[in-house]
Design an enzyme around this catalytic site. Sequence first.
Site, PDB file in Angstrom:
ATOM      1  N   GLU A 132       0.855  -1.197   0.000  1.00 52.66           N
ATOM      2  CA  GLU A 132       0.000   0.000   0.000  1.00 52.66           C
ATOM      3  C   GLU A 132       0.886   1.242   0.000  1.00 52.66           C
ATOM      4  O   GLU A 132       2.023   1.197   0.467  1.00 52.66           O
ATOM      5  CB  GLU A 132      -0.883  -0.080   1.262  1.00 52.66           C
ATOM      6  CG  GLU A 132      -1.729   1.123   1.600  1.00 52.66           C
ATOM      7  CD  GLU A 132      -2.884   1.358   0.656  1.00 52.66           C
ATOM      8  OE1 GLU A 132      -2.605   1.659  -0.526  1.00 52.66           O
ATOM      9  OE2 GLU A 132      -4.051   1.283   1.081  1.00 52.66           O
ATOM     10  N   ASP A 133       0.368   2.355  -0.512  1.00 53.70           N
ATOM     11  CA  ASP A 133       1.171   3.579  -0.522  1.00 53.70           C
ATOM     12  C   ASP A 133       1.221   4.246   0.844  1.00 53.70           C
ATOM     13  O   ASP A 133       2.276   4.593   1.342  1.00 53.70           O
ATOM     14  CB  ASP A 133       0.667   4.561  -1.600  1.00 53.70           C
ATOM     15  CG  ASP A 133      -0.830   4.866  -1.505  1.00 53.70           C
ATOM     16  OD1 ASP A 133      -1.524   4.255  -0.670  1.00 53.70           O
ATOM     17  OD2 ASP A 133      -1.306   5.718  -2.274  1.00 53.70           O
ATOM     18  N   PHE A 185      -0.583  16.507   3.492  1.00 62.80           N
ATOM     19  CA  PHE A 185      -1.005  15.757   2.311  1.00 62.80           C
ATOM     20  C   PHE A 185       0.147  15.677   1.316  1.00 62.80           C
ATOM     21  O   PHE A 185       0.624  16.687   0.824  1.00 62.80           O
ATOM     22  CB  PHE A 185      -2.242  16.378   1.662  1.00 62.80           C
ATOM     23  CG  PHE A 185      -2.948  15.413   0.758  1.00 62.80           C
ATOM     24  CD1 PHE A 185      -3.885  14.517   1.271  1.00 62.80           C
ATOM     25  CD2 PHE A 185      -2.637  15.358  -0.597  1.00 62.80           C
ATOM     26  CE1 PHE A 185      -4.505  13.596   0.442  1.00 62.80           C
ATOM     27  CE2 PHE A 185      -3.262  14.432  -1.430  1.00 62.80           C
ATOM     28  CZ  PHE A 185      -4.194  13.553  -0.913  1.00 62.80           C
ATOM     29  N   ARG A 198       0.632  11.949  -9.974  1.00 64.15           N
ATOM     30  CA  ARG A 198       1.222  10.604  -9.999  1.00 64.15           C
ATOM     31  C   ARG A 198       2.488  10.621 -10.858  1.00 64.15           C
ATOM     32  O   ARG A 198       3.388   9.822 -10.672  1.00 64.15           O
ATOM     33  CB  ARG A 198       0.226   9.579 -10.571  1.00 64.15           C
ATOM     34  CG  ARG A 198      -1.035   9.393  -9.724  1.00 64.15           C
ATOM     35  CD  ARG A 198      -1.723   8.080 -10.074  1.00 64.15           C
ATOM     36  NE  ARG A 198      -3.130   8.072  -9.727  1.00 64.15           N
ATOM     37  CZ  ARG A 198      -3.617   7.702  -8.542  1.00 64.15           C
ATOM     38  NH1 ARG A 198      -2.801   7.322  -7.584  1.00 64.15           N
ATOM     39  NH2 ARG A 198      -4.908   7.708  -8.310  1.00 64.15           N
TER      40      ARG A 198
HETATM   41  P1  5GP Z   1      -7.011   5.632   5.601  1.00 63.45           P
HETATM   42  O1  5GP Z   1      -8.167   4.692   5.429  1.00 63.45           O
HETATM   43  O2  5GP Z   1      -5.796   4.971   6.191  1.00 63.45           O
HETATM   44  O3  5GP Z   1      -7.400   6.861   6.383  1.00 63.45           O
HETATM   45  O4  5GP Z   1      -6.672   6.203   4.179  1.00 63.45           O
HETATM   46  C1  5GP Z   1      -5.870   5.551   3.306  1.00 63.45           C
HETATM   47  C2  5GP Z   1      -5.972   6.130   1.916  1.00 63.45           C
HETATM   48  O5  5GP Z   1      -6.172   7.555   1.904  1.00 63.45           O
HETATM   49  C3  5GP Z   1      -4.673   5.910   1.192  1.00 63.45           C
HETATM   50  O6  5GP Z   1      -4.640   4.654   0.553  1.00 63.45           O
HETATM   51  C4  5GP Z   1      -4.660   7.058   0.207  1.00 63.45           C
HETATM   52  O7  5GP Z   1      -5.362   6.707  -0.952  1.00 63.45           O
HETATM   53  C5  5GP Z   1      -5.407   8.171   0.897  1.00 63.45           C
HETATM   54  N1  5GP Z   1      -4.471   9.143   1.526  1.00 63.45           N
HETATM   55  C6  5GP Z   1      -4.342   9.414   2.834  1.00 63.45           C
HETATM   56  N2  5GP Z   1      -3.402  10.360   3.056  1.00 63.45           N
HETATM   57  C7  5GP Z   1      -2.900  10.691   1.844  1.00 63.45           C
HETATM   58  C8  5GP Z   1      -1.884  11.624   1.408  1.00 63.45           C
HETATM   59  O8  5GP Z   1      -1.225  12.344   2.168  1.00 63.45           O
HETATM   60  N3  5GP Z   1      -1.661  11.687   0.067  1.00 63.45           N
HETATM   61  C9  5GP Z   1      -2.350  10.929  -0.828  1.00 63.45           C
HETATM   62  N4  5GP Z   1      -2.036  11.079  -2.118  1.00 63.45           N
HETATM   63  N5  5GP Z   1      -3.302  10.037  -0.456  1.00 63.45           N
HETATM   64  C10 5GP Z   1      -3.580   9.923   0.869  1.00 63.45           C
END
Ligand code: 5GP
Length: 216
Positions: A132-133, A185, A198
């Site tokens: 996961e990213d 972010f 991206r």
């Molecule tokens: P979670 O469910 O852990 O709150 O959110 C996960 C998802 O939110 C990640 O897979 C990603 O798609 C998005 N996300 C959360 N923070 C960031 C960020 O700082 N940058 C980007 N590009 N996506 C984020």
Amino acid sequence: EQKKGCIVIPDDYCGYDLEHFCIPGHYASDVKHVMIPKGLILDRTEKLAQDICRDLQAPLVALCVLKGGYQFFTDLLDFIKNYNASAARSFQMQVDFIRLKSYVDDKSSGEIKVIGGDSMENLRGKNVLICEDIIDTGATMTKLLELMKKFEPANVKVASLFVKRTPLSVGYRPDYTGFEIPNEFVVGYALDYNEYFRDLNHVCVINEHGQKKYAT
Ligand code: 5GP
């Protein structure tokens, strides 16, 4: 089992000035600074690959969570393949790609649905490595792991390039983490803001101008 630590980027860190890196002209006014250059991401990913290769064994399915995870996934797997080609002990791997769609209803319970990829039945009895990213609150990953349990994989490990420090965290920590980052972010290295950024190599912090320009 103890989860390994990671590189921690402090809250007062201000990264690198844009002028010292190659930034595409179309994003130059949309990001504040470079938080993590691609070179450092690759160096850290090489070590994650080594940790993973020492811990995991076949039958392994490496599962990429699209779209944000694609760059981390390909670089991580390149390192794992190199390791397998030269180490005394090697293990076979299958790869698969999924996307997660979230449904936020009125009560904002936030269910997720897995789309694409092979049947999840293929995970039965396998060792799974989810790539996961970024983990923000951790809600998405917690739900994916819950959903996966139904298919009875032998073992599931999660590698995430980033974990964000946020007061909204549900407390989830991945097994392998590249960097813990401040509550900002970030974009680049396949991470997007409304499908933009991206195509930026380095992980940067988006600025107000960028947020306005690419708002939906
Ligand atoms: P979670 O469910 O852990 O709150 O959110 C996960 C998802 O939110 C990640 O897979 C990603 O798609 C998005 N996300 C959360 N923070 C960031 C960020 O700082 N940058 C980007 N590009 N996506 C984020």
